[in-house]
Scaffold this motif. Structure first.
Motif, PDB file in Angstrom:
ATOM      1  N   LYS A 156      -1.777  12.062  -6.409  1.00 52.93           N
ATOM      2  CA  LYS A 156      -0.958  12.950  -5.585  1.00 52.93           C
ATOM      3  C   LYS A 156       0.326  13.346  -6.324  1.00 52.93           C
ATOM      4  O   LYS A 156       0.780  14.496  -6.230  1.00 52.93           O
ATOM      5  N   THR A 157       0.912  12.401  -7.040  1.00 48.66           N
ATOM      6  CA  THR A 157       2.135  12.680  -7.790  1.00 48.66           C
ATOM      7  C   THR A 157       1.872  13.668  -8.919  1.00 48.66           C
ATOM      8  O   THR A 157       2.645  14.607  -9.153  1.00 48.66           O
ATOM      9  N   ILE A 158       0.767  13.465  -9.633  1.00 52.24           N
ATOM     10  CA  ILE A 158       0.383  14.389 -10.707  1.00 52.24           C
ATOM     11  C   ILE A 158       0.203  15.796 -10.158  1.00 52.24           C
ATOM     12  O   ILE A 158       0.703  16.779 -10.725  1.00 52.24           O
ATOM     13  N   GLU A 159      -0.514  15.908  -9.034  1.00 50.26           N
ATOM     14  CA  GLU A 159      -0.778  17.223  -8.445  1.00 50.26           C
ATOM     15  C   GLU A 159       0.509  17.870  -7.929  1.00 50.26           C
ATOM     16  O   GLU A 159       0.665  19.092  -7.999  1.00 50.26           O
ATOM     17  N   LEU A 160       1.421  17.060  -7.415  1.00 48.99           N
ATOM     18  CA  LEU A 160       2.710  17.591  -6.961  1.00 48.99           C
ATOM     19  C   LEU A 160       3.501  18.157  -8.138  1.00 48.99           C
ATOM     20  O   LEU A 160       4.066  19.257  -8.050  1.00 48.99           O
ATOM     21  N   ILE A 161       3.535  17.420  -9.247  1.00 51.08           N
ATOM     22  CA  ILE A 161       4.263  17.887 -10.435  1.00 51.08           C
ATOM     23  C   ILE A 161       3.616  19.148 -10.991  1.00 51.08           C
ATOM     24  O   ILE A 161       4.306  20.096 -11.397  1.00 51.08           O
ATOM     25  N   GLU A 162       2.274  19.168 -11.016  1.00 53.90           N
ATOM     26  CA  GLU A 162       1.563  20.348 -11.512  1.00 53.90           C
ATOM     27  C   GLU A 162       1.929  21.583 -10.698  1.00 53.90           C
ATOM     28  O   GLU A 162       2.195  22.659 -11.258  1.00 53.90           O
ATOM     29  N   ALA A 192      -8.303   1.598  -6.460  1.00 52.91           N
ATOM     30  CA  ALA A 192      -7.344   0.523  -6.739  1.00 52.91           C
ATOM     31  C   ALA A 192      -6.177   0.541  -5.759  1.00 52.91           C
ATOM     32  O   ALA A 192      -5.627   1.590  -5.449  1.00 52.91           O
ATOM     33  N   TYR A 193      -5.809  -0.650  -5.274  1.00 46.99           N
ATOM     34  CA  TYR A 193      -4.660  -0.737  -4.361  1.00 46.99           C
ATOM     35  C   TYR A 193      -3.944  -2.076  -4.531  1.00 46.99           C
ATOM     36  O   TYR A 193      -4.546  -3.092  -4.881  1.00 46.99           O
ATOM     37  N   TYR A 194      -2.636  -2.049  -4.295  1.00 48.57           N
ATOM     38  CA  TYR A 194      -1.824  -3.263  -4.302  1.00 48.57           C
ATOM     39  C   TYR A 194      -1.807  -3.847  -2.889  1.00 48.57           C
ATOM     40  O   TYR A 194      -1.499  -3.145  -1.925  1.00 48.57           O
ATOM     41  N   PRO A 195      -2.091  -5.132  -2.736  1.00 47.82           N
ATOM     42  CA  PRO A 195      -1.978  -5.768  -1.411  1.00 47.82           C
ATOM     43  C   PRO A 195      -0.550  -6.252  -1.177  1.00 47.82           C
ATOM     44  O   PRO A 195       0.033  -6.911  -2.031  1.00 47.82           O
ATOM     45  N   PHE A 196       0.006  -5.900  -0.030  1.00 56.56           N
ATOM     46  CA  PHE A 196       1.335  -6.375   0.370  1.00 56.56           C
ATOM     47  C   PHE A 196       1.194  -7.006   1.754  1.00 56.56           C
ATOM     48  O   PHE A 196       1.450  -6.363   2.765  1.00 56.56           O
ATOM     49  N   GLY A 197       0.758  -8.232   1.807  1.00 59.30           N
ATOM     50  CA  GLY A 197       0.511  -8.871   3.097  1.00 59.30           C
ATOM     51  C   GLY A 197      -0.590  -8.131   3.826  1.00 59.30           C
ATOM     52  O   GLY A 197      -1.702  -7.975   3.322  1.00 59.30           O
ATOM     53  N   ALA A 198      -0.277  -7.619   5.011  1.00 62.34           N
ATOM     54  CA  ALA A 198      -1.256  -6.858   5.776  1.00 62.34           C
ATOM     55  C   ALA A 198      -1.295  -5.393   5.356  1.00 62.34           C
ATOM     56  O   ALA A 198      -2.130  -4.625   5.844  1.00 62.34           O
ATOM     57  N   ASN A 199      -0.409  -5.008   4.443  1.00 61.36           N
ATOM     58  CA  ASN A 199      -0.313  -3.612   4.021  1.00 61.36           C
ATOM     59  C   ASN A 199      -0.951  -3.400   2.654  1.00 61.36           C
ATOM     60  O   ASN A 199      -1.166  -4.349   1.895  1.00 61.36           O
ATOM     61  N   LEU A 252      -1.915   4.270 -18.125  1.00 62.00           N
ATOM     62  CA  LEU A 252      -0.525   4.142 -18.553  1.00 62.00           C
ATOM     63  C   LEU A 252       0.436   4.103 -17.374  1.00 62.00           C
ATOM     64  O   LEU A 252       1.338   3.248 -17.308  1.00 62.00           O
ATOM     65  N   LEU A 253       0.249   5.001 -16.411  1.00 67.35           N
ATOM     66  CA  LEU A 253       1.159   5.077 -15.263  1.00 67.35           C
ATOM     67  C   LEU A 253       1.040   3.849 -14.367  1.00 67.35           C
ATOM     68  O   LEU A 253       2.056   3.313 -13.911  1.00 67.35           O
ATOM     69  N   GLU A 254      -0.190   3.405 -14.114  1.00 69.13           N
ATOM     70  CA  GLU A 254      -0.359   2.226 -13.264  1.00 69.13           C
ATOM     71  C   GLU A 254       0.279   1.008 -13.916  1.00 69.13           C
ATOM     72  O   GLU A 254       0.950   0.211 -13.248  1.00 69.13           O
ATOM     73  N   HIS A 266      -2.055   2.259  -2.075  1.00 72.98           N
ATOM     74  CA  HIS A 266      -3.158   2.801  -2.871  1.00 72.98           C
ATOM     75  C   HIS A 266      -2.581   3.489  -4.110  1.00 72.98           C
ATOM     76  O   HIS A 266      -2.289   4.679  -4.106  1.00 72.98           O
ATOM     77  N   ILE A 267      -2.445   2.710  -5.159  1.00 70.29           N
ATOM     78  CA  ILE A 267      -1.709   3.129  -6.342  1.00 70.29           C
ATOM     79  C   ILE A 267      -2.353   4.313  -7.052  1.00 70.29           C
ATOM     80  O   ILE A 267      -1.671   5.265  -7.437  1.00 70.29           O
ATOM     81  N   SER A 268      -3.671   4.306  -7.220  1.00 71.09           N
ATOM     82  CA  SER A 268      -4.313   5.409  -7.934  1.00 71.09           C
ATOM     83  C   SER A 268      -4.260   6.698  -7.119  1.00 71.09           C
ATOM     84  O   SER A 268      -4.100   7.787  -7.667  1.00 71.09           O
ATOM     85  N   LYS A 269      -4.395   6.570  -5.810  1.00 73.98           N
ATOM     86  CA  LYS A 269      -4.267   7.735  -4.939  1.00 73.98           C
ATOM     87  C   LYS A 269      -2.858   8.303  -5.041  1.00 73.98           C
ATOM     88  O   LYS A 269      -2.671   9.531  -5.098  1.00 73.98           O
ATOM     89  N   ALA A 270      -1.863   7.413  -5.085  1.00 80.43           N
ATOM     90  CA  ALA A 270      -0.473   7.847  -5.206  1.00 80.43           C
ATOM     91  C   ALA A 270      -0.231   8.533  -6.549  1.00 80.43           C
ATOM     92  O   ALA A 270       0.489   9.538  -6.629  1.00 80.43           O
ATOM     93  N   ILE A 271      -0.831   7.998  -7.610  1.00 86.96           N
ATOM     94  CA  ILE A 271      -0.675   8.598  -8.935  1.00 86.96           C
ATOM     95  C   ILE A 271      -1.255  10.005  -8.955  1.00 86.96           C
ATOM     96  O   ILE A 271      -0.638  10.948  -9.461  1.00 86.96           O
TER      97      ILE A 271
END
Length: 207
Positions: free
Chosen positions: A185-191, A168-175, A107-109, A178-183
């Motif tokens: 980390k965000t969940i753990e921060l909120i927790e 899973a990660y979004y490609p932005f040119g050479a960058n 859902l979040l992704e 890492h969307i799932s890693k970010a999700i």
């Protein structure tokens, strides 16, 4: 040292002795080398003892023993074995959490990836008439399956295991983002910030 079996202590001493000549060749005095070797022995003994008593509430003892055996078969030092087992346990716990929160990840992704906008896209009607510029779209991502990069796709799904989903990660040119890693980390921060447990909350929803 009294808590360490003689065979283990002999192995540790043998491994650390190999470092002695290396240290001397690097310019250490014998006294300095002896101090370094003793520090290594103490570190190895500490690692061995930690391995023997290692427990994790969220990981079955059978899994912990399996990871210990895998690390020991490689023939690494006890310090290296402890690091490897600890890393494996961390991945196991992470994957357990992702499996429990898979629907939330999906859902979040989908929500985050769907907020992309390109102002240069030309929009035309069904008869070819020009309408306007700009369009929102779902950003695609790559992920890995069995260590092999998979073709671009647009949505996480239930068939993906925890490792695949986490890669899973979004490609932005050479960058890369890492969307799932970010999700996660965000969940753990909120927790942590609000004293929540999303696994328990998700279980209430599904049950």
């Amino acid at each position: 040292m009294k808590n360490v079996p003689k065979i283990v202590l002999d192995k540790i001493v043998k491994q650390t002795k190999e470092e002695n000549s290396f240290l001397v060749n690097c310019g250490y005095t014998q006294e300095e080398a002896d101090e370094e070797i003793q520090a290594l022995i103490d570190e190895e003994i500490n690692a061995y003892n930690q391995l023997q008593t290692l427990q994790c509430d969220s990981v079955p003892d059978k899994i912990i023993e399996e990871y210990k055996n895998l690390a020991d078969n490689v023939g690494n030092s006890y310090t290296e074995q402890l690091e490897e087992v600890t890393q494996r346990l961390s991945v196991y716990e992470r994957n357990q959490k992702i499996d429990k929160l898979k629907q939330l990840f999906i859902l979040l992704e989908s929500t985050i990836g769907g907020q992309c906008y390109n102002g240069h896209i030309q929009n035309y009607g069904s008869w070819g008439q020009w309408l306007d510029e700009g369009r929102e779209f779902k950003y695609p991502f790559y992920y890995y399956k069995n260590n092999e990069k998979q073709p671009k796709t647009h949505y996480l799904n239930n068939s993906m295991n925890a490792n695949e989903l986490y890669s899973a990660y979004y490609p932005f040119g050479a960058n890369q983002l890492h969307i799932s890693k970010a999700i996660l980390k965000t969940i753990e921060l909120i927790e942590k910030r609000y004293g929540l447990n999303f696994c328990e909350l998700e279980e209430k929803i599904t049950n």
